[in-house]
Design an enzyme around this catalytic site. Sequence first.
Site, PDB file in Angstrom:
ATOM      1  N   ALA A  76       0.838  -1.203   0.000  1.00  0.00           N
ATOM      2  CA  ALA A  76       0.000   0.000   0.000  1.00  0.00           C
ATOM      3  C   ALA A  76       0.867   1.246   0.000  1.00  0.00           C
ATOM      4  CB  ALA A  76      -0.923   0.008   1.230  1.00  0.00           C
ATOM      5  N   ASP A  77       0.248   2.348  -0.382  1.00  0.00           N
ATOM      6  CA  ASP A  77       0.909   3.645  -0.312  1.00  0.00           C
ATOM      7  C   ASP A  77      -0.167   4.712  -0.118  1.00  0.00           C
ATOM      8  OD1 ASP A  77       3.790   4.678  -0.676  1.00  0.00           O
ATOM      9  OD2 ASP A  77       2.586   6.153  -1.754  1.00  0.00           O
TER      10      ASP A  77
END
Length: 210
Positions: A76-77
């Site tokens: 994720a980011d």
Amino acid sequence: MLIDAAFPLVLGSGSPRRREIISALGLPFTVLAADIDESRLTGEAPLAYLERIVAAKLSAVRARLGDAPHAAILVADTSVVIDGDVLGKPLDVADAARLFGRIVGRAHSVYTRYAVGLAGEEGAQVARTLETHVHVRAATQAEIEAYAATGEGLDKAGAYAAQGIGTFFIERLVGSYSNVIGLPACELLADLRALGLVGAVSFRPLQAPV
């Protein structure tokens, strides 16, 4: 394949906030942070940046894992966006005050993109980007500087933590709260179930990671 002790979920992130959210599901997981260049390309749009970075993280973690047993990889980011600009992590306390000063008295968007890749498969079987609108109250320069001086926002995009002292500045949220702290938990659990990775879950109380 269900996530279990023999075939855990691999979390491709060193974020303690994401680790805390996954821990609350009671799922066996290991951490193998992606090591990639996260620099934004010149003129790259915020959502295009997130898509590229998350895809690169998934590929990097998969390459590092090799043949190690696992059920799936989660990466994720998160980006904080205002006026079309992506606000990254501050360089120091002074930069934290500058960044936080840009969002007080206004609304901004927090985008988190995550991807789940199944063991033995190529690419991502699920990739999703969620947006949350965060409304931050007006603040004096003295308040901004005092908050920056706590150091809470030094390792966070936008230089604030919604789950920490920063909560004293947040008037309201429209969208997922956990999205703001790094991982949209509700949507993630639904996707893990849809992929056949999770059956019954043993929820655990949220605790601050050590």
